[in-house]
Design an enzyme around this catalytic site. Structure first.
Site, PDB file in Angstrom:
ATOM      1  N   ASP A  90     -34.725  72.333 -10.282  1.00  0.00           N
ATOM      2  CA  ASP A  90     -34.482  73.029 -11.541  1.00  0.00           C
ATOM      3  C   ASP A  90     -33.003  73.376 -11.662  1.00  0.00           C
ATOM      4  O   ASP A  90     -32.152  72.632 -11.162  1.00  0.00           O
ATOM      5  CB  ASP A  90     -35.369  74.291 -11.621  1.00  0.00           C
ATOM      6  CG  ASP A  90     -35.828  74.554 -13.045  1.00  0.00           C
ATOM      7  OD1 ASP A  90     -35.062  75.203 -13.787  1.00  0.00           O
ATOM      8  OD2 ASP A  90     -36.928  74.109 -13.420  1.00  0.00           O
ATOM      9  N   HIS A 127     -33.291  79.527 -16.039  1.00  0.00           N
ATOM     10  CA  HIS A 127     -34.564  78.796 -16.114  1.00  0.00           C
ATOM     11  C   HIS A 127     -35.215  78.704 -14.734  1.00  0.00           C
ATOM     12  O   HIS A 127     -36.398  79.004 -14.564  1.00  0.00           O
ATOM     13  CB  HIS A 127     -34.288  77.406 -16.681  1.00  0.00           C
ATOM     14  CG  HIS A 127     -35.498  76.575 -16.978  1.00  0.00           C
ATOM     15  ND1 HIS A 127     -35.939  75.578 -16.124  1.00  0.00           N
ATOM     16  CD2 HIS A 127     -36.348  76.575 -18.027  1.00  0.00           C
ATOM     17  CE1 HIS A 127     -36.998  74.992 -16.651  1.00  0.00           C
ATOM     18  NE2 HIS A 127     -37.278  75.579 -17.797  1.00  0.00           N
ATOM     19  N   SER A 152     -42.639  74.687 -19.581  1.00  0.00           N
ATOM     20  CA  SER A 152     -41.989  74.880 -18.285  1.00  0.00           C
ATOM     21  C   SER A 152     -42.702  75.944 -17.471  1.00  0.00           C
ATOM     22  O   SER A 152     -42.889  75.800 -16.253  1.00  0.00           O
ATOM     23  CB  SER A 152     -40.537  75.331 -18.483  1.00  0.00           C
ATOM     24  OG  SER A 152     -39.664  74.255 -18.669  1.00  0.00           O
TER      25      SER A 152
END
Length: 341
Positions: free
Chosen positions: A107, A140, A295
């Protein structure tokens, strides 16, 4: 990063991925070759179309793909959940004993946070695994790490940064990271990014790399998001048959979230709307946020698999769950994993 649009897919201009078996066949179209970690990136001569060359190589039985561009899949459109929002501090779940289960997280990286302060896995991270602090998808990876560690307390994360601050990566970067993971494969692998391919067929180099992880002694279970496309067009790598593709349901956990991808290629679903988790300690954010997207539904499913893997191997457990006629399912979204955070 230069990006070329091909329909609704995106590729790196004048780049093709292949293995060494194709090098002699592409010499006259190639200006340079970069080879590392199990994949060759062909840098093509001016005017050579990577999609056309890929099709020609595949007709010869060779493994080839344009260097597709992938992106993380938080929600960035369609209403008030289209960005992360600051929230007050969130209490973590009661800690359980340390688990031997390892979750691979490819990620944007992971930032320092109280939830994993003092943990062995975070202490092992170097600067190259730190989360981005600025950009459209900064935080994120940290948000996903919080979902994973709350859903599966005690697990260790193996972090590799493959997405940039805007959540963008390419197929070559991902394949190389997967190749490096083969020496110490994780039990579960979370991929909260993806994209379409130029011809809607599976990208062979990415498929090979994930298939190799699934064939290791740990039989890694790869979990990937179905994308925020609101369509049934296959989204890769989630649409690969040996990957658990995850869609998002809304807060009711009964209906598809309007933005979520769906289709017969989707295996599972979980809540994707207004989840709360760890985030960056920056600006108006004090280390916590609420965010939406496939996600994050993916992280809930990865965490559930990792938690179950404390007691039995991950692959047989998820295969049995997905194949059971008694498991609650939603059409075109697969098996429902109820949120338990």
């Amino acid at each position: 990063m230069e990006i070329q649009s091909v329909g609704e897919a995106f590729v790196r201009p004048r780049q093709v991925l292949t293995d060494r078996t194709a090098l002699s066949s592409v010499r006259r179209w190639t200006q340079a070759v970069s080879e590392a970690d199990g994949v060759c990136v062909l840098h093509l001569a001016e005017g050579v179309d990577p999609c056309e060359l890929t099709a020609e190589l595949r007709e010869q039985g060779l493994r080839a793909s344009p260097n597709h561009v992938f992106r993380g899949q938080p929600l960035f459109f369609g209403g008030p959940a289209s960005r992360p929002f600051p929230t007050p501090p969130i209490g973590g779940r009661t800690h359980r004993s340390r688990s031997d289960v390892v979750v691979g997280l490819l990620d944007t990286g992971v930032s320092k946070h109280p939830w994993w302060s003092g943990s062995e896995w975070y202490a092992r991270l170097g600067p190259q695994e730190a989360d981005a602090m600025e950009g459209e998808q900064a935080g994120h990876g940290t948000f996903i790490a919080g979902l994973l560690t709350r859903r599966a307390p005690g697990v260790s994360l193996r972090v590799e940064r493959v997405l940039d601050a805007d959540g963008v990566t390419d197929e070559a970067t991902v394949v190389r990271a997967l190749h490096r993971m083969r020496e110490r494969p994780p039990h579960v692998l979370n991929l909260s990014f993806g994209g379409h391919t130029f011809d809607d067929r599976p990208p062979p180099l990415l498929s090979d790399a994930l298939g190799a992880l699934g064939a290791t002694s740990t039989r890694t279970v790869t979990v990937a998001c179905a994308g925020n496309t609101a369509s049934d067009r296959p989204f890769w790598p989630a649409a690969l048959p040996f990957v658990v593709g995850v869609a998002a349901v809304d807060a009711s956990q009964q209906c598809r979230a309007p933005y979520s991808g769906y289709g017969t290629w989707v295996d599972a679903c979980a809540r994707g709307d207004w989840l709360t988790s760890s985030y960056l300690d920056v600006g108006e954010f004090g280390g916590y946020a609420a965010w939406s997207g496939t996600s994050f539904a993916t992280a809930l499913v990865s965490g559930a698999i990792a938690d179950a893997a404390r007691d039995e191997p991950a692959r047989p457990w998820i295969d049995r769950l997905l194949d059971s006629e008694e498991t609650p399912q939603i059409q075109d979204l697969g098996v429902l994993f109820p949120a338990s955070l």
